[in-house]
Design a protein around this motif. Structure first.
Motif, PDB file in Angstrom:
ATOM      1  N   MET A  18       0.834  -1.198   0.000  1.00  0.00           N
ATOM      2  CA  MET A  18       0.000   0.000   0.000  1.00  0.00           C
ATOM      3  C   MET A  18       0.870   1.251   0.000  1.00  0.00           C
ATOM      4  O   MET A  18       1.845   1.342   0.736  1.00  0.00           O
ATOM      5  CB  MET A  18      -0.915   0.010   1.238  1.00  0.00           C
ATOM      6  CG  MET A  18      -1.791   1.250   1.326  1.00  0.00           C
ATOM      7  SD  MET A  18      -2.766   1.326   2.830  1.00  0.00           S
ATOM      8  CE  MET A  18      -3.862  -0.055   2.581  1.00  0.00           C
ATOM      9  N   LYS A  19       0.489   2.214  -0.853  1.00  0.00           N
ATOM     10  CA  LYS A  19       1.200   3.485  -0.922  1.00  0.00           C
ATOM     11  C   LYS A  19       0.324   4.580  -0.337  1.00  0.00           C
ATOM     12  O   LYS A  19      -0.855   4.703  -0.682  1.00  0.00           O
ATOM     13  CB  LYS A  19       1.562   3.802  -2.376  1.00  0.00           C
ATOM     14  CG  LYS A  19       2.550   2.815  -2.982  1.00  0.00           C
ATOM     15  CD  LYS A  19       2.832   3.135  -4.435  1.00  0.00           C
ATOM     16  CE  LYS A  19       1.618   2.847  -5.301  1.00  0.00           C
ATOM     17  NZ  LYS A  19       1.914   3.071  -6.747  1.00  0.00           N
ATOM     18  N   VAL A  20       0.916   5.393   0.543  1.00  0.00           N
ATOM     19  CA  VAL A  20       0.158   6.374   1.309  1.00  0.00           C
ATOM     20  C   VAL A  20       0.678   7.776   1.032  1.00  0.00           C
ATOM     21  O   VAL A  20       1.889   8.015   1.043  1.00  0.00           O
ATOM     22  CB  VAL A  20       0.235   6.079   2.824  1.00  0.00           C
ATOM     23  CG1 VAL A  20      -0.459   7.174   3.630  1.00  0.00           C
ATOM     24  CG2 VAL A  20      -0.387   4.717   3.133  1.00  0.00           C
ATOM     25  N   ALA A  21      -0.251   8.704   0.788  1.00  0.00           N
ATOM     26  CA  ALA A  21       0.077  10.128   0.697  1.00  0.00           C
ATOM     27  C   ALA A  21      -0.514  10.838   1.910  1.00  0.00           C
ATOM     28  O   ALA A  21      -1.539  10.420   2.456  1.00  0.00           O
ATOM     29  CB  ALA A  21      -0.476  10.732  -0.587  1.00  0.00           C
ATOM     30  N   ILE A  22       0.143  11.918   2.336  1.00  0.00           N
ATOM     31  CA  ILE A  22      -0.322  12.684   3.488  1.00  0.00           C
ATOM     32  C   ILE A  22      -0.538  14.132   3.054  1.00  0.00           C
ATOM     33  O   ILE A  22       0.333  14.748   2.437  1.00  0.00           O
ATOM     34  CB  ILE A  22       0.689  12.634   4.643  1.00  0.00           C
ATOM     35  CG1 ILE A  22       0.922  11.180   5.086  1.00  0.00           C
ATOM     36  CG2 ILE A  22       0.207  13.475   5.826  1.00  0.00           C
ATOM     37  CD1 ILE A  22       2.025  11.020   6.120  1.00  0.00           C
ATOM     38  N   VAL A  23      -1.721  14.667   3.383  1.00  0.00           N
ATOM     39  CA  VAL A  23      -2.052  16.066   3.115  1.00  0.00           C
ATOM     40  C   VAL A  23      -2.373  16.715   4.447  1.00  0.00           C
ATOM     41  O   VAL A  23      -3.164  16.178   5.233  1.00  0.00           O
ATOM     42  CB  VAL A  23      -3.255  16.196   2.157  1.00  0.00           C
ATOM     43  CG1 VAL A  23      -3.648  17.661   1.977  1.00  0.00           C
ATOM     44  CG2 VAL A  23      -2.939  15.550   0.814  1.00  0.00           C
ATOM     45  N   SER A  24      -1.787  17.884   4.711  1.00  0.00           N
ATOM     46  CA  SER A  24      -1.936  18.510   6.027  1.00  0.00           C
ATOM     47  C   SER A  24      -2.102  20.015   5.886  1.00  0.00           C
ATOM     48  O   SER A  24      -1.682  20.620   4.892  1.00  0.00           O
ATOM     49  CB  SER A  24      -0.704  18.204   6.887  1.00  0.00           C
ATOM     50  OG  SER A  24      -0.717  18.956   8.082  1.00  0.00           O
ATOM     51  N   ASN A  25      -2.731  20.620   6.911  1.00  0.00           N
ATOM     52  CA  ASN A  25      -2.675  22.080   6.989  1.00  0.00           C
ATOM     53  C   ASN A  25      -1.373  22.484   7.678  1.00  0.00           C
ATOM     54  O   ASN A  25      -0.575  21.629   8.063  1.00  0.00           O
ATOM     55  CB  ASN A  25      -3.912  22.653   7.698  1.00  0.00           C
ATOM     56  CG  ASN A  25      -4.042  22.201   9.146  1.00  0.00           C
ATOM     57  OD1 ASN A  25      -3.049  21.925   9.822  1.00  0.00           O
ATOM     58  ND2 ASN A  25      -5.273  22.135   9.640  1.00  0.00           N
TER      59      ASN A  25
END
Length: 271
Positions: A1-8
């Protein structure tokens, strides 16, 4: 599984991202911001909406998880102090997939240019400083001639956002429907509108034919798009959906109660 992270950019969210990356790396989960299978957003509902638009072109084959670093939101199942539990669930469990409808927006301009957008919550149309005047059609049948500040078209998940503040109904997200709410409509002897939210069936669509002026502002979720001349806008339920990876279930009406009422006590359920 490949995971991306989006954050403020808030400090608490940045710290959570550092912990999340560390935990994922320790558990041999690959981080991939370009072509992920799973997108984890850290912040609030606004951050998740931003993440959706960042990966909208891949929405058919990715899933989302929201981590909240403030109060609870409608799109977030995890809190900032549950990162170890979240990563453990990602590594060890097979999640269920929950899908919600998206709004498809087609804008035709006077110069024959056509623009297409996907919205998770809602789309609105207003004018910069004047009253909006537009004919409204439902499934190509004339419905009303609107005069007022603007019009909001929302998805079921968007029904708890701007549409609700306009007096719209709260709609369960499993229902594939659109809702039209008027923004400060004018009603007098000259102009008459329904002045009530309208909920349409999944096989219907809404069309606006606004008057010919050059100062329209269209919003797609939180993004403002200035269109100098709009000839026609079509709104319909998209064939695409947003997919969430659910490792635990939170009842939709519990989210509504917690966000707007906050009166439920522990173990306050019917037997």
């Amino acid at each position: 599984m490949k995971v991306a992270i989006v954050s403020n950019s808030k400090e608490v969210s940045v710290n959570v991202v550092d912990e999340l990356k560390s935990e994922l790396t320790e558990n041999n989960v690959q981080l991939d911001q370009i072509n992920p299978d799973l997108v984890i957003t850290v912040g609030g509902d606004g951050t998740l909406i931003g993440g959706f638009h960042q990966y909208a072109q891949m929405v058919d084959h990715i899933r989302f998880i929201g981590v909240h670093t403030g109060h609870l939101g409608f799109y977030t199942d995890w809190r900032n102090y549950e990162i170890k539990e979240l990563v453990k669930a990602i590594v060890e469990q097979e999640p269920t997939s929950v899908s919600y409808p998206l709004l498809e927006v087609h804008i035709e301009e006077e110069n024959a240019c056509t623009r297409h957008y996907l919205s998770l919550n809602e789309s609105t149309i207003k004018r910069v400083s004047q009253t909006l005047k537009t004919d409204i059609y439902i499934k190509n049948e004339f419905f009303e001639r609107f005069r007022g500040d603007g019009v909001c078209i929302s998805t079921p998940t968007g029904s708890t956002a701007y549409s609700k503040s306009l007096g719209g109904a709260v709609i369960h997200p499993r229902l594939k429907t659109l809702q039209l709410t008027e923004i400060a409509s004018i009603n007098n002897r000259l102009f008459r509108t329904l002045s009530s939210p309208i909920i349409i069936a999944p096989d219907e669509w809404i069309t606006l034919l606004p008057e010919h002026v050059d100062d329209y502002v269209v919003t797609i979720d939180s993004t403002e798009i200035k269109h100098h001349s709009v000839r026609k806008i079509n709104y319909k339920i998209s064939d695409k959906q947003i997919h969430f990876a659910k490792y635990r279930h939170t009842h939709f009406w519990s989210r509504v109660e917690d966000s707007f009422l906050g009166q439920k006590k522990k173990n306050d359920t019917l037997l």
